[in-house]
Design a protein around this motif. Structure first.
Motif, PDB file in Angstrom:
ATOM      1  N   PRO A  47       9.134  -4.167   5.004  1.00  0.00           N
ATOM      2  CA  PRO A  47       9.242  -2.940   5.792  1.00  0.00           C
ATOM      3  C   PRO A  47       8.144  -1.935   5.458  1.00  0.00           C
ATOM      4  N   PRO A  48       7.794  -1.079   6.425  1.00  0.00           N
ATOM      5  CA  PRO A  48       6.935   0.062   6.121  1.00  0.00           C
ATOM      6  C   PRO A  48       7.748   1.116   5.376  1.00  0.00           C
ATOM      7  N   LEU A  49       7.123   1.765   4.400  1.00  0.00           N
ATOM      8  CA  LEU A  49       7.795   2.793   3.613  1.00  0.00           C
ATOM      9  C   LEU A  49       7.004   4.091   3.702  1.00  0.00           C
ATOM     10  N   ASN A  50       7.685   5.219   3.655  1.00  0.00           N
ATOM     11  CA  ASN A  50       7.022   6.525   3.749  1.00  0.00           C
ATOM     12  C   ASN A  50       6.518   7.029   2.408  1.00  0.00           C
ATOM     13  N   ILE A  51       7.201   6.637   1.327  1.00  0.00           N
ATOM     14  CA  ILE A  51       6.815   7.087  -0.009  1.00  0.00           C
ATOM     15  C   ILE A  51       6.795   5.881  -0.937  1.00  0.00           C
ATOM     16  N   ALA A  52       6.147   6.040  -2.070  1.00  0.00           N
ATOM     17  CA  ALA A  52       6.026   4.950  -3.032  1.00  0.00           C
ATOM     18  C   ALA A  52       7.376   4.677  -3.686  1.00  0.00           C
ATOM     19  N   ALA A  53       8.104   3.715  -3.143  1.00  0.00           N
ATOM     20  CA  ALA A  53       9.384   3.308  -3.705  1.00  0.00           C
ATOM     21  C   ALA A  53       9.156   2.267  -4.788  1.00  0.00           C
ATOM     22  N   HIS A  54      10.225   1.899  -5.478  1.00  0.00           N
ATOM     23  CA  HIS A  54      10.109   0.914  -6.542  1.00  0.00           C
ATOM     24  C   HIS A  54       9.599  -0.410  -5.973  1.00  0.00           C
ATOM     25  N   ASN A  55       8.556  -0.941  -6.588  1.00  0.00           N
ATOM     26  CA  ASN A  55       7.928  -2.212  -6.205  1.00  0.00           C
ATOM     27  C   ASN A  55       7.270  -2.180  -4.829  1.00  0.00           C
ATOM     28  N   ALA A  56       6.936  -1.000  -4.345  1.00  0.00           N
ATOM     29  CA  ALA A  56       6.166  -0.898  -3.102  1.00  0.00           C
ATOM     30  C   ALA A  56       4.708  -1.243  -3.365  1.00  0.00           C
ATOM     31  N   ILE A  57       4.000  -1.584  -2.285  1.00  0.00           N
ATOM     32  CA  ILE A  57       2.548  -1.740  -2.328  1.00  0.00           C
ATOM     33  C   ILE A  57       1.941  -0.533  -1.630  1.00  0.00           C
ATOM     34  N   LEU A  58       1.153   0.236  -2.354  1.00  0.00           N
ATOM     35  CA  LEU A  58       0.517   1.435  -1.818  1.00  0.00           C
ATOM     36  C   LEU A  58      -0.935   1.129  -1.477  1.00  0.00           C
ATOM     37  N   LEU A  59      -1.299   1.305  -0.203  1.00  0.00           N
ATOM     38  CA  LEU A  59      -2.664   1.062   0.270  1.00  0.00           C
ATOM     39  C   LEU A  59      -3.331   2.385   0.608  1.00  0.00           C
ATOM     40  N   GLY A  60      -4.604   2.537   0.235  1.00  0.00           N
ATOM     41  CA  GLY A  60      -5.282   3.731   0.702  1.00  0.00           C
ATOM     42  C   GLY A  60      -6.517   4.113  -0.085  1.00  0.00           C
ATOM     43  N   VAL A  98      -0.824  -0.829  -6.480  1.00  0.00           N
ATOM     44  CA  VAL A  98      -1.768   0.008  -5.742  1.00  0.00           C
ATOM     45  C   VAL A  98      -3.002  -0.812  -5.390  1.00  0.00           C
ATOM     46  N   ILE A  99      -3.348  -0.816  -4.102  1.00  0.00           N
ATOM     47  CA  ILE A  99      -4.605  -1.406  -3.643  1.00  0.00           C
ATOM     48  C   ILE A  99      -5.436  -0.253  -3.101  1.00  0.00           C
ATOM     49  N   ALA A 100      -6.448   0.149  -3.864  1.00  0.00           N
ATOM     50  CA  ALA A 100      -7.155   1.396  -3.583  1.00  0.00           C
ATOM     51  C   ALA A 100      -8.662   1.177  -3.527  1.00  0.00           C
ATOM     52  N   ALA A 101      -9.332   2.045  -2.782  1.00  0.00           N
ATOM     53  CA  ALA A 101     -10.788   1.991  -2.655  1.00  0.00           C
ATOM     54  C   ALA A 101     -11.276   3.360  -2.210  1.00  0.00           C
ATOM     55  N   ASN A 102     -12.573   3.581  -2.310  1.00  0.00           N
ATOM     56  CA  ASN A 102     -13.136   4.836  -1.821  1.00  0.00           C
ATOM     57  C   ASN A 102     -13.159   4.893  -0.297  1.00  0.00           C
ATOM     58  N   LYS A 103     -13.337   3.735   0.334  1.00  0.00           N
ATOM     59  CA  LYS A 103     -13.418   3.647   1.798  1.00  0.00           C
ATOM     60  C   LYS A 103     -12.388   2.642   2.308  1.00  0.00           C
ATOM     61  N   TYR A 109     -10.653  -5.431   1.927  1.00  0.00           N
ATOM     62  CA  TYR A 109     -11.061  -6.507   1.018  1.00  0.00           C
ATOM     63  C   TYR A 109     -10.036  -6.678  -0.108  1.00  0.00           C
ATOM     64  N   GLY A 110      -9.502  -5.564  -0.600  1.00  0.00           N
ATOM     65  CA  GLY A 110      -8.491  -5.637  -1.655  1.00  0.00           C
ATOM     66  C   GLY A 110      -7.219  -6.314  -1.190  1.00  0.00           C
ATOM     67  N   VAL A 111      -6.835  -6.058   0.054  1.00  0.00           N
ATOM     68  CA  VAL A 111      -5.638  -6.694   0.618  1.00  0.00           C
ATOM     69  C   VAL A 111      -5.803  -8.206   0.641  1.00  0.00           C
ATOM     70  N   PHE A 112      -6.962  -8.680   1.096  1.00  0.00           N
ATOM     71  CA  PHE A 112      -7.170 -10.126   1.133  1.00  0.00           C
ATOM     72  C   PHE A 112      -7.205 -10.719  -0.274  1.00  0.00           C
ATOM     73  N   ALA A 113      -7.739  -9.975  -1.242  1.00  0.00           N
ATOM     74  CA  ALA A 113      -7.730 -10.463  -2.619  1.00  0.00           C
ATOM     75  C   ALA A 113      -6.295 -10.588  -3.142  1.00  0.00           C
ATOM     76  N   PHE A 114      -5.447  -9.619  -2.786  1.00  0.00           N
ATOM     77  CA  PHE A 114      -4.040  -9.671  -3.208  1.00  0.00           C
ATOM     78  C   PHE A 114      -3.329 -10.849  -2.539  1.00  0.00           C
TER      79      PHE A 114
END
Length: 213
Positions: A47-60, A98-103, A109-114
């Motif tokens: 599911p999509p989540l609005n906030i960082a819940a337990h064991n969520a994946i945060l992209l951005g 957390v899958i994070a990047a400057n852009k 690219y991080g998503v595909f690596a995960f």
């Protein structure tokens, strides 16, 4: 699908949903690719989540997420425009991947690596990955002609159907883009060294734009 029961259970417990706070085009693609892969590999709804819940994946990026801005500013991350970091860490007292990047493109690219980690049955509970490309332009060079013949080609006609562009976008173009992004390819040469200059006319540049998009 992850068929090994113990591993599937570990992955399912470690992933509860996806948090994306920006609706940019590239982050939408990153989210949809991640959801598509996880739902098929783990055989459950993500599911999509609005906030960082337990064991969520945060992209951005720092621009799209205050949590990621804090994370990247507090560490020695020299990611450039296309590098990414994947970390398992505590955010608001919740364990989060957390899958994070400057852009945005770095997030993709991080998503595909995960995804690749799960496809290859790697542990994901203590991740700390930093990946930065050493080469700026990572290009596939096609030797295709506008009539769909291929110079020195042995695998059939060109996949670029200029006659039906820009109105018709073949699913193969999307699959091609997905395959490239999954290994960090960021450019394509559509024609060959003996290119027909017609490709530089307005009619064809509109078609090129459709492929680029």
């Amino acid at each position: 699908k992850v068929s090994e029961p113990r591993l599937a259970r570990q992955y399912n417990e470690a992933i509860s949903g996806i948090v994306v706070k920006s609706r940019s085009a590239t982050l939408r693609i990153a989210e949809s690719e991640l959801r598509l892969a996880l739902e098929r590999m783990l055989d459950k709804k993500i599911p999509p989540l609005n906030i960082a819940a337990h064991n969520a994946i945060l992209l951005g990026t720092p621009e799209s997420s205050a949590e990621i801005k804090t994370m990247l500013s507090s560490g020695n991350f020299s990611l450039g425009d296309e590098g990414f970091v994947i970390q398992r860490r505590r955010i608001n007292n919740m364990t989060t991947t957390v899958i994070a990047a400057n852009k945005d493109i770095g997030v993709l690219y991080g998503v595909f690596a995960f995804i690749r980690l799960i496809q290859t049955h790697q542990p994901i509970n203590n991740l700390s990955i930093i990946n930065v490309p050493k080469i700026k332009n990572r290009v596939l060079n096609h030797w295709d002609n506008l009539n769909r013949s291929v110079e020195r080609g042995y695998a059939g006609i060109s996949m670029w159907n200029w006659h039906t562009l820009p109105g018709y976008i073949d699913q193969r173009y999307i699959d091609y883009a997905r395959a490239n992004a999954s290994i960090g390819i960021n450019g394509t040469v559509l024609t060959n060294v003996n290119a027909n200059s017609q490709v530089l006319t307005q009619e064809y540049l509109v078609k090129v734009k459709a492929l680029a998009d």
